[in-house]
Design an enzyme around this catalytic site. Structure first.
Site: not given
Ligand code: UDP
Ligand code: MG
Length: 155
Positions: A12, A52, A115, A118, A129
């Protein structure tokens, strides 16, 4: 029975800004995952709205998309045995402050959305994807000397 799978990873904008791209790729390489696709790409809003889509009703959706467009990301396709779950385990849980020590997110970050990375969360989403970010000709299978150690037939 272990399967050879592919997974889609996006490094990211926070990791690009913080010069952590090499560190992240090194962790996958050292684990024995095979890079079969790699590109630097600037994402657009339509792609992110799709990517997303499961978060479209969340209050942070617009900010998340804006964050993901700040700089190019590095997109990877990784191949290996059970690679979808293996990559998710290397990446760690969504909130880096709750992620297990030793994971990429726990070791290198402190916050969401920034974080670092992805990673596809299932074999089905990985297939979708990979197609979202790569043409067929950009995913390149090839032999490596180390395949015998990492793909189940090594001694
Ligand atoms: N995210 C965010 N706020 C939240 C939860 C998720 O900004 O409260 C962002 C974060 O960058 C996350 C991405 O949205 O990695 C996708 O969310 P997902 O639940 O799919 O988590 P991941 O699969 O990335 O662990
Ligand atoms: Mg995810």
């Amino acid at each position: 029975m272990a399967d050879i799978q592919k997974s889609l990873v996006l490094i990211k904008p926070d990791a690009v800004q913080r010069e952590l791209v090499g560190e992240v790729i090194t962790r996958f390489e050292r684990r024995g995952l095979k890079m079969v696709g790699m590109k630097l790409t600037l994402l657009d809003e339509a792609t992110l709205t799709e990517h997303y889509g499961h978060l479209a009703d969340k209050p942070f959706f617009a900010d998340l998309k804006k964050f993901m467009m700040q700089t190019p990301v590095v997109a990877l396709v990784l191949e290996g045995l059970d690679v979808v779950n293996v990559v998710r385990a290397i990446v760690g849980s969504t909130n880096p402050r709750e992620a297990d020590v030793g994971t990429i997110r726990a070791d290198l970050s402190m916050n969401v959305p920034s974080n670092i990375i992805h990673a596809s969360d299932s074999v089905e989403s990985a297939e979708i994807e990979i197609k979202r970010f790569f043409n067929d000709s950009e995913v390149i299978g090839y032999d490596k000397m180390t395949d015998k150690f990492h793909f189940g037939e090594g001694v």
